[in-house]
Design an enzyme around this catalytic site. Structure first.
Site, PDB file in Angstrom:
ATOM      1  N   HIS A 181       0.816  -1.219   0.000  1.00  0.00           N
ATOM      2  CA  HIS A 181       0.000   0.000   0.000  1.00  0.00           C
ATOM      3  C   HIS A 181       0.851   1.271   0.000  1.00  0.00           C
ATOM      4  CE1 HIS A 181       0.450  -0.325   4.488  1.00  0.00           C
ATOM      5  NE2 HIS A 181       0.482   0.991   4.392  1.00  0.00           N
ATOM      6  N   ASP A 241      -0.302  -7.543   1.324  1.00  0.00           N
ATOM      7  CA  ASP A 241       0.231  -6.184   1.462  1.00  0.00           C
ATOM      8  C   ASP A 241       1.760  -6.177   1.445  1.00  0.00           C
ATOM      9  OD1 ASP A 241       0.112  -3.469   1.585  1.00  0.00           O
ATOM     10  OD2 ASP A 241      -0.324  -3.338   3.726  1.00  0.00           O
ATOM     11  N   SER A 284       5.112   1.640   7.941  1.00  0.00           N
ATOM     12  CA  SER A 284       4.708   0.536   7.061  1.00  0.00           C
ATOM     13  C   SER A 284       5.855   0.106   6.162  1.00  0.00           C
ATOM     14  CB  SER A 284       3.525   0.944   6.180  1.00  0.00           C
ATOM     15  OG  SER A 284       2.318   0.691   6.815  1.00  0.00           O
TER      16      SER A 284
END
Length: 409
Positions: free
Chosen positions: A139, A177, A255
């Site tokens: 993402h 992801d 992330s």
């Protein structure tokens, strides 16, 4: 509320955890999930940038082991002595962070139209090969909000020493992801070693590294809270996934950053946190990531077999409850229950029925969904012999041929 611990955070830009921000200060896309959880993707519009850096009311420091000052010498250095083998010394966490730190990078991806930068996404990554192969979150570099997944645009990678490279997204998988980015350095780069997430236990110390809020070279520490937190526990639909749950402090920008054990090995990829609570962070286990990367290399994508079964792991307590409800429930001590069969699926064509208990798959005794998934691997169109038990202890042998899962499921 779950938040991708990643993106859209730049100096002078508002962020999800800052109190008192008006709607005009943030551009949020919210995807409501079941069970009261939400996934938030935050992108900061260039037009909303303002002077100054948003500061939270408080910052939570990561917990560290008690310090034994008697081990510190007169010059301020520590001998890192330990009372016994396996104990954490004064420098244990620092050494683990130092082993991986040089391989941790800041990833910035922008999407522009006609020369105007529409949005900017910030995340982290880890160099896993000296040739410039980087592991990160999908993402951060791919926009999955569109009808079709598209690259966010230019991907800029900044190393710990300040060097910048333009990166290319080699592969990205929506469900896990996970993504792989490649840069082209002139010389070999520092890289991190991969560990085994299967060796982790609840209570083990771990270290999270990354670039939260664009603050590079940030290190936090905590413990493993759960080694197999299921996606269904978090209200996340789609393909079944398992996460490592930790209490490491991670925020937007983390992330794609590594979760590291005390040996300085990557055991997970930090992906998200719960916004409404402290100490609830989640990472994709490195054992799963390795399989995903192998799929990238072999197939160019992650191939997932689909049977069309809803399954439930059985344990003695569940079995006892089911036998109380129906005396005809088969006499099993372990296995995988099939509560539902999807119409028109490979499983229905193979003859599966609701209430079946899978006890053998491809000739191997099974007691968990994970074991069935591991046995199938990425095999599509291959026959698997399945042994199931039905009411009144009727044993039936079935043959099922998995299809490739629809990526939109």
């Amino acid at each position: 509320m779950l938040s991708y611990a990643a993106e859209g955070i730049l100096p002078g830009a508002g962020h999800l955890l800052s109190p008192g921000l008006s709607p005009a200060e943030e551009d949020l896309s919210v995807f409501n999930m079941c069970a009261g959880f939400s996934i938030l993707n935050s992108f900061t519009s260039v037009s909303n940038w303002s002077a100054g850096f948003p500061i939270q009311n408080s910052f939570a420091s990561a917990s560290v082991p008690p310090t034994n000052f008697s081990n510190q010498s007169s010059d301020g250095n520590s001998d890192d002595s330990k009372c016994c083998a396996g104990c954490i010394g004064r420098n244990t966490i620092a050494k683990a962070a130092a082993a991986v730190g040089p391989a941790v990078v800041n990833i910035c991806s922008t999407q522009d139209t006609h020369g105007w930068v529409l949005e900017k996404s910030i995340g982290s990554g880890t160099i896993i090969d000296p040739d410039g192969t980087i592991l990160t979150c999908a993402h951060v570099v791919v926009d999955f909000q569109s009808t079709k997944p598209i690259l966010r645009g230019k991907v800029s990678v900044t190393l710990q020493d300040g060097r910048e490279f333009e990166g290319t997204v080699l592969s990205a998988d929506r469900h896990s992801d996970i993504a792989v980015v490649k840069i082209k350095p002139n010389t070999p780069l520092p890289s991190a070693s991969l560990g085994l997430s299967s060796k982790l236990r609840p209570g083990d110390w771990v270290v999270a590294l990354g670039c939260p809020l664009s603050l590079q070279n940030t290190v936090t520490a905590g413990i493993v809270s759960c080694v197999d937190r299921k996606s269904s526990d978090l209200g996340l639909g789609g393909v079944r996934r398992e996460y490592l749950q930790t209490d490491c402090a991670i925020n937007q920008g983390n992330s794609g950053g590594p979760l590291v054990n005390l040996d300085g090995e990557i055991v997970g990829v930090n992906v998200m946190k719960v916004l409404a609570a402290d100490g609830l962070s989640f990472a994709v286990p490195i054992d799963s990531v390795v399989k995903i990367v192998e799929n990238f290399k072999k197939n160019g994508r992650v191939v997932r077999p689909w049977l069309g079964l809803k399954m439930l792991d059985l344990n003695p307590m569940i079995i006892a409850q089911l036998k109380e409800r129906s005396s005809s429930f088969p006499d099993v001590k372990k296995g995988v229950l099939v509560p539902m069969v999807t119409p028109g699926s490979p499983a229905e064509r193979a003859g599966f029925r609701p209430g079946d208990v899978v006890v053998e798959f491809d000739g191997k005794m099974v007691e968990s969904i994970k074991e069935i998934i591991d046995i199938m691997g990425d095999k599509i169109g291959v026959q698997f012999k399945v042994l199931v038990k039905r009411a009144n202890n009727v044993t039936v042998s079935l043959t099922v041929i998995p299809e490739e899962a629809d990526s939109s499921r």
